[in-house]
Design a protein around this motif. Structure first.
Motif, PDB file in Angstrom:
ATOM      1  N   SER A  55      -8.386  44.578  28.413  1.00 11.29           N
ATOM      2  CA  SER A  55      -8.909  45.333  27.524  1.00 11.29           C
ATOM      3  C   SER A  55      -8.079  46.356  26.352  1.00 11.29           C
ATOM      4  CB  SER A  55      -9.842  46.383  28.162  1.00 11.29           C
ATOM      5  OG  SER A  55      -8.959  47.414  29.057  1.00 11.29           O
ATOM      6  N   GLY A  56      -6.755  46.360  26.974  1.00  9.08           N
ATOM      7  CA  GLY A  56      -6.127  47.161  26.065  1.00  9.08           C
ATOM      8  C   GLY A  56      -6.231  48.729  26.480  1.00  9.08           C
ATOM      9  N   ALA A  57      -6.908  49.024  27.388  1.00 10.16           N
ATOM     10  CA  ALA A  57      -7.085  50.287  27.765  1.00 10.16           C
ATOM     11  C   ALA A  57      -6.163  50.885  28.825  1.00 10.16           C
ATOM     12  CB  ALA A  57      -8.549  50.742  28.343  1.00 10.16           C
ATOM     13  N   ASP A  58      -5.804  51.957  29.041  1.00  7.86           N
ATOM     14  CA  ASP A  58      -5.111  52.448  30.039  1.00  7.86           C
ATOM     15  C   ASP A  58      -5.806  52.961  31.161  1.00  7.86           C
ATOM     16  OD1 ASP A  58      -2.466  52.328  28.418  1.00  7.86           O
ATOM     17  OD2 ASP A  58      -3.004  54.291  27.568  1.00  7.86           O
ATOM     18  N   VAL A  59      -5.401  52.467  32.243  1.00  5.56           N
ATOM     19  CA  VAL A  59      -6.220  52.563  33.758  1.00  5.56           C
ATOM     20  C   VAL A  59      -5.658  53.845  34.089  1.00  5.56           C
ATOM     21  CG1 VAL A  59      -6.534  52.050  36.069  1.00  5.56           C
ATOM     22  CG2 VAL A  59      -6.372  50.339  34.398  1.00  5.56           C
ATOM     23  N   GLN A  60      -6.595  54.906  34.228  1.00  8.52           N
ATOM     24  CA  GLN A  60      -6.362  56.355  34.798  1.00  8.52           C
ATOM     25  C   GLN A  60      -6.585  56.200  36.306  1.00  8.52           C
ATOM     26  OE1 GLN A  60      -5.326  58.684  32.651  1.00  8.52           O
ATOM     27  NE2 GLN A  60      -5.071  56.650  31.441  1.00  8.52           N
TER      28      GLN A  60
ATOM     29  N   LYS B 237      -8.539  53.907  39.719  1.00 10.94           N
ATOM     30  CA  LYS B 237      -8.970  52.695  40.401  1.00 10.94           C
ATOM     31  C   LYS B 237      -9.476  53.135  41.771  1.00 10.94           C
ATOM     32  CE  LYS B 237      -9.162  47.905  41.469  1.00 10.94           C
ATOM     33  NZ  LYS B 237      -8.480  46.693  41.736  1.00 10.94           N
TER      34      LYS B 237
ATOM     35  N   TRP C  32     -13.536  51.883  38.054  1.00 10.69           N
ATOM     36  CA  TRP C  32     -12.249  52.235  37.323  1.00 10.69           C
ATOM     37  C   TRP C  32     -12.495  53.206  36.432  1.00 10.69           C
ATOM     38  CZ3 TRP C  32     -13.885  47.217  38.252  1.00 10.69           C
ATOM     39  CH2 TRP C  32     -13.116  46.490  38.704  1.00 10.69           C
TER      40      TRP C  32
ATOM     41  N   LEU D  93     -10.973  54.568  32.593  1.00  7.57           N
ATOM     42  CA  LEU D  93     -10.065  54.068  31.773  1.00  7.57           C
ATOM     43  C   LEU D  93      -9.858  54.754  30.413  1.00  7.57           C
ATOM     44  CD1 LEU D  93     -11.500  50.311  31.675  1.00  7.57           C
ATOM     45  CD2 LEU D  93      -9.420  51.126  32.901  1.00  7.57           C
ATOM     46  N   GLU D  94      -8.894  54.985  29.697  1.00 10.66           N
ATOM     47  CA  GLU D  94      -8.800  55.539  28.572  1.00 10.66           C
ATOM     48  C   GLU D  94      -8.420  54.576  27.495  1.00 10.66           C
ATOM     49  OE1 GLU D  94      -6.637  59.089  28.589  1.00 10.66           O
ATOM     50  OE2 GLU D  94      -7.923  60.244  29.442  1.00 10.66           O
ATOM     51  N   LYS D  95      -9.005  54.569  26.253  1.00  6.10           N
ATOM     52  CA  LYS D  95      -8.653  53.656  25.135  1.00  6.10           C
ATOM     53  C   LYS D  95      -8.708  54.555  23.946  1.00  6.10           C
ATOM     54  CE  LYS D  95      -9.367  49.277  23.062  1.00  6.10           C
ATOM     55  NZ  LYS D  95      -9.983  47.770  23.494  1.00  6.10           N
TER      56      LYS D  95
ATOM     57  N   THR E  44     -12.972  57.393  26.727  1.00  7.32           N
ATOM     58  CA  THR E  44     -13.022  57.209  28.267  1.00  7.32           C
ATOM     59  C   THR E  44     -14.070  56.389  28.706  1.00  7.32           C
ATOM     60  OG1 THR E  44     -12.193  59.294  28.480  1.00  7.32           O
ATOM     61  CG2 THR E  44     -13.046  58.373  30.432  1.00  7.32           C
TER      62      THR E  44
END
Length: 161
Positions: free
Chosen positions: A114-119, A121, A132, A134-136, A140
């Motif tokens: 996805s290109g998102a950063d996993v904050q 899990k 999950w 995530l931040e993109k 959020t």
């Protein structure tokens, strides 16, 4: 104010949506300043459109994944609710319990590409669930998959910037 209106709407609708009192429910909500309330007893779908600058809508018992929704949705699910207000969108879907592993694998792959950063899990075996956060960019995303009896519940949350 809009969030309170949507919360009140959900409460009233949960109590009356599947009963012959759909007109009463519409009148109660519209009496509280909530416009465009539609309850369809044939389909079980409840639709509320909140007017104003920040607007919003709630669809319970059906609806469609919003166009341009940034989280992919695997086929075969039944949309249960769509809530949109003030840059927040929530989509809830139901799948068969047997689909849990397939859906979890789908989102594990999607999260990775996805290109998102996993904050964060989270995984649990009792009840069976995975989630999950995530931040993109400034957005959020939260993806939650849970097994509940005969169903797998998928909840997708997007908060824009």
């Amino acid at each position: 104010m809009k969030r309170r209106a949507i919360a009140l709407s959900a409460l009233v609708l949960a109590i009356t949506a599947c009963s012959p009192s759909e007109t009463i429910a519409e009148q109660i909500l519209e009496g509280q300043g909530i416009d465009n309330v539609e309850i369809d007893s044939d389909t079980g779908e409840v639709r509320i459109e909140v007017e104003g600058d920040d607007g919003g809508s709630v669809v319970i018992g059906g609806g469609d994944v919003p166009s341009g929704f940034p989280i992919d949705v695997p086929g075969g699910g039944e949309v249960q609710a769509v809530l949109q207000a003030e840059g927040n969108t929530t989509v809830s879907l139901l799948y068969d319990t047997a689909d849990f592993d397939t859906i979890a694998a789908f989102y594990e792959s999607w999260v990775g590409s996805s290109g998102a950063d996993v904050q964060n899990k989270f995984e649990s075996s009792n009840p069976l669930s995975v989630a999950w956060t995530l931040e993109k960019g400034s957005d959020t995303y939260t993806i939650s998959i849970s097994e509940a009896g005969e169903q797998t519940i998928v909840s997708l949350f997007v908060t824009e910037g």
